[in-house]
Enzyme design. Structure first.
Site, PDB file in Angstrom:
ATOM      1  CB  THR A   1      -2.983   4.020   0.590  1.00 49.68           C
ATOM      2  OG1 THR A   1      -2.826   4.822  -0.572  1.00 49.68           O
ATOM      3  CG2 THR A   1      -4.284   3.249   0.489  1.00 49.68           C
TER       4      THR A   1
ATOM      5  CG  LEU B   1      -2.010  -1.006   1.354  1.00 51.83           C
ATOM      6  CD1 LEU B   1      -2.756  -0.825   2.678  1.00 51.83           C
ATOM      7  CD2 LEU B   1      -2.980  -0.914   0.191  1.00 51.83           C
ATOM      8  CG  ASP B   2       0.608   4.145  -3.077  1.00 52.75           C
ATOM      9  OD1 ASP B   2       1.408   3.283  -3.483  1.00 52.75           O
ATOM     10  OD2 ASP B   2      -0.235   4.702  -3.797  1.00 52.75           O
ATOM     11  CE  LYS B   3       5.615   8.454   4.926  1.00 45.95           C
ATOM     12  NZ  LYS B   3       6.805   9.344   4.850  1.00 45.95           N
TER      13      LYS B   3
ATOM     14  NE  ARG C   1      -1.791   8.590  -4.755  1.00 50.17           N
ATOM     15  CZ  ARG C   1      -0.604   8.740  -4.174  1.00 50.17           C
ATOM     16  NH1 ARG C   1       0.028   7.677  -3.638  1.00 50.17           N
ATOM     17  NH2 ARG C   1      -0.029   9.927  -4.119  1.00 50.17           N
TER      18      ARG C   1
END
Length: 259
Positions: free
Chosen positions: A60, A56-58, A167
């Site tokens: 998110t 997961l992106d930082k 995104r």
């Protein structure tokens, strides 16, 4: 006191947490100043080695799955690679978005560290995301060039797993996610931070459906959206009444699975 991550599922083969927004999954040379990582925190918390299955992106928040042994990690990694895992995200975006499918290839940008020997970006790769609008609102604030501002709450189901796919796809459709510093619009980001206290990316991985690699059981993991996301949602007068009944109550219950 040692930081504790909210565990939403655990057996002898797997463990899943509700990752807070702002937490890296693992060490990254691109974010050298960070000292907190989900892998290390969870390992110390359960006193067992963990193997991250996906990312997961930082910024998110949400469901993050780990294996507890290499074989389980191998099987699940294949399931993710072959798109046999269904991921569910909630996003709050700018504008009145209609439910739609975005089939838009995404270029894989060079990683300045991992791809240092490559001369150019990789070719665009197939990327498919389904968007299901849950609710829309009109707020009496001139955030941009219009006297009122429109926003939508959207359930997102990515069918492929490209970097920043949701995104980038939402930006491509003209509905960037609120709080997205890279792909969004700063005016709307600042407005939600000031007006609703929502000062981070309003994107949460709220659900994960997969087949247990050992038992063969169908597993559906659910968790809350991030606390500031939930708070912002409840402060808005949405046009669609009863929309929350269409979604899992756990995704909006401020007393459950808080990161």
């Amino acid at each position: 006191m040692t930081e504790k991550l909210p565990i939403i599922f655990q057996d002898e083969h797997l463990v899943a947490i509700n990752k807070p927004s702002g937490l890296l999954v693992h060490r990254s040379p691109i974010d050298r100043h960070e000292t907190r990582f989900a892998v290390q925190l969870l390992r110390d918390q359960i006193e067992q080695h963990v193997y991250p299955i996906h990312r997961l992106d930082k910024p998110t928040s949400g469901v993050l799955l780990f294996a507890l042994n290499p074989e389980t990690a191998r099987v699940l990694s294949e399931d993710f690679a072959e798109h046999r895992v269904q991921k569910h995200y909630l996003a709050l975006c700018r504008g009145h978005m209609e439910s739609q499918t975005c089939d838009h290839p995404l270029t894989v940008k060079l990683d300045r560290i991992a791809d240092k020997h490559r001369a150019s970006d990789k070719e665009p790769q197939t990327a498919l995301t389904e968007f299901y609008t849950q609710a829309r609102c009109e707020l009496p604030f001139a955030v941009d060039k219009y006297p009122v501002s429109h926003y939508s709450l959207v359930l997102c189901k990515p069918k492929t797993g490209r970097k920043h796919q949701i995104r980038r796809h939402m930006k491509h459709t003209g509905h960037p996610i609120v709080g997205d510093a890279k792909h969004g619009k700063s005016k709307h980001n600042h407005f939600f931070a000031h007006q609703f206290g929502a000062d981070h990316l309003l994107l949460s991985a709220v659900g994960l459906d997969f087949t247990h690699p050992v038992s063969g059981e169908k597993i559906s993991l659910n968790c809350n959206a991030a606390p500031k996301f939930i708070s912002a949602i409840h402060q808005i007068n949405w046009q669609e009444k009863g929309w929350q009944e269409n979604l899992s109550a756990q995704w909006f219950n401020p007393t459950l699975n808080q990161p």
